[in-house]
Design a protein around this motif. Structure first.
Motif, short mmCIF file in Angstrom:
data_model
loop_
_atom_site.label_atom_id
_atom_site.label_comp_id
_atom_site.label_asym_id
_atom_site.label_seq_id
_atom_site.Cartn_x
_atom_site.Cartn_y
_atom_site.Cartn_z
N LEU A 150 -0.97 -7.59 12.29
CA LEU A 150 -0.53 -7.05 11.01
C LEU A 150 0.65 -6.11 11.20
O LEU A 150 1.65 -6.20 10.47
N LEU A 151 0.56 -5.21 12.18
CA LEU A 151 1.68 -4.30 12.44
C LEU A 151 2.95 -5.08 12.78
O LEU A 151 4.04 -4.76 12.30
N GLY A 152 2.80 -6.11 13.61
CA GLY A 152 3.95 -6.88 14.02
C GLY A 152 4.56 -7.67 12.88
O GLY A 152 5.76 -7.98 12.90
N ARG A 153 3.75 -8.02 11.87
CA ARG A 153 4.28 -8.73 10.72
C ARG A 153 4.96 -7.78 9.74
O ARG A 153 6.01 -8.10 9.17
N LEU A 154 4.37 -6.62 9.52
CA LEU A 154 4.94 -5.67 8.56
C LEU A 154 6.20 -5.00 9.10
O LEU A 154 7.09 -4.62 8.34
N TYR A 155 6.26 -4.83 10.41
CA TYR A 155 7.41 -4.19 11.05
C TYR A 155 7.94 -5.15 12.12
O TYR A 155 7.16 -5.77 12.84
N PRO A 156 9.27 -5.26 12.24
CA PRO A 156 9.84 -6.24 13.18
C PRO A 156 9.69 -5.81 14.63
O PRO A 156 10.68 -5.54 15.33
N MET B 53 10.80 3.06 11.82
CA MET B 53 11.45 2.11 10.93
C MET B 53 10.77 2.12 9.57
O MET B 53 9.60 2.47 9.44
N ASP B 54 11.53 1.78 8.54
CA ASP B 54 11.03 1.69 7.16
C ASP B 54 10.29 2.95 6.74
O ASP B 54 9.26 2.88 6.07
N GLY B 55 10.80 4.12 7.17
CA GLY B 55 10.23 5.37 6.73
C GLY B 55 8.97 5.80 7.44
O GLY B 55 8.29 6.73 6.99
N ALA B 56 8.62 5.13 8.54
CA ALA B 56 7.39 5.48 9.25
C ALA B 56 7.59 5.34 10.75
O ALA B 56 8.46 4.60 11.21
N GLY C 185 -2.92 -11.02 5.36
CA GLY C 185 -1.81 -11.94 5.51
C GLY C 185 -0.83 -11.90 4.35
O GLY C 185 0.33 -12.27 4.52
N ARG C 186 -1.30 -11.43 3.19
CA ARG C 186 -0.44 -11.36 2.01
C ARG C 186 0.16 -9.98 1.79
O ARG C 186 1.04 -9.83 0.94
N LEU C 187 -0.31 -8.99 2.52
CA LEU C 187 0.17 -7.62 2.31
C LEU C 187 1.68 -7.55 2.57
O LEU C 187 2.13 -7.86 3.67
N PRO C 188 2.48 -7.13 1.57
CA PRO C 188 3.93 -7.12 1.76
C PRO C 188 4.48 -5.89 2.48
O PRO C 188 5.63 -5.92 2.93
N GLY C 189 3.70 -4.82 2.58
CA GLY C 189 4.23 -3.65 3.26
C GLY C 189 3.41 -2.41 3.03
O GLY C 189 2.43 -2.41 2.27
N LEU D 193 0.86 -1.17 0.00
CA LEU D 193 0.00 0.00 0.00
C LEU D 193 0.90 1.22 0.00
O LEU D 193 1.83 1.31 0.81
N CYS D 194 0.65 2.16 -0.90
CA CYS D 194 1.52 3.32 -1.07
C CYS D 194 0.77 4.61 -0.76
O CYS D 194 -0.37 4.79 -1.21
N TYR D 195 1.42 5.48 0.01
CA TYR D 195 0.81 6.74 0.43
C TYR D 195 1.82 7.87 0.28
O TYR D 195 3.03 7.64 0.26
N PRO D 196 1.33 9.12 0.22
CA PRO D 196 2.26 10.26 0.18
C PRO D 196 3.06 10.34 1.47
O PRO D 196 2.64 9.84 2.52
#
Length: 198
Positions: free
Chosen positions: A36-42, A53-56, A190-194, A15-18
């Motif tokens: 979901l947060l814990g999966r997308l971010y370590p 982390m990761d720009g956010a 579950g499939r969302l990569p980031g 998902l891409c945002y400004p």
């Protein structure tokens, strides 16, 4: 812009945002927002403050809950709940005021709370976006039992009504009070990569 559940389930792209956006992940208690947060971010799940982390800046309400767990252990639950919520909102506001992109957890889909987040974003010159986890009520209840925190039935029913109203409006093409809303079922989440900014 909105993405209905059926389309979201087939998507496996970030998902891409400004830059300088506030992205609120919302849904029923137990829907899997913290998961979901814990999966997308370590995240370890033991954080007591937001993590950059990761720009956010990642702001999970569990961070505020753990921050106050010991100091307020003997305080009545309504006071603990209010303190955690105020701390969570202040942390989101502080990150926005620093000009950061923010990904945050929000329990439930209450319209007053979402309008409050929209106002925080607007005052900071940020755009406001929703990611809604559309999970059946029985699955959300199972998620609550699995984490060991089950909300009262009356509270859960109120969340169900709010989430149903929000989903109906979003799927009809109206993401207000957000600029956009994405709807993800459990498979899509579950499939969302980031989540990407800028």
């Amino acid at each position: 812009m909105t993405v209905p559940v059926s389309a979201a389930s087939r998507a496996a792209e970030p998902l891409c945002y400004p830059a300088r956006s506030l992205v609120i992940i919302t849904g029923l208690p137990g829907a899997g927002k913290s998961t979901l947060l814990g999966r997308l971010y370590p995240l370890t799940g033991a954080e007591t403050a937001p993590v950059r982390m990761d720009g956010a800046t990642v702001v999970d309400s569990m961070q505020s809950r753990l921050r106050w767990a010991a100091p307020l252990a003997r305080v009545p639950k309504p006071i603990r709940t209010a303190t955690v919520f105020v701390t969570h909102v202040r942390r989101v506001r502080a990150a926005l005021r620093r000009g950061e992109s923010v990904v945050a957890h929000n329990r439930g889909c209450g319209p007053l709370v979402l309008r409050g987040f929209a106002r925080l974003a607007r005052r900071a010159g940020a755009s406001f976006h929703l990611v809604i986890l559309d999970v059946p009520a029985d699955a959300a209840m199972a998620g609550q039992r699995a984490r060991g925190r089950v909300v009262p039935r009356r509270t859960f029913d109120r969340h169900r009504r709010h989430c149903a109203a929000l989903l109906a409006r979003v799927l009809s093409g109206d993401p207000a009070p957000a600029a956009s809303a994405r709807v993800l079922d459990r498979e899509a989440a579950g499939r969302l990569p980031g989540i990407r900014f800028g």
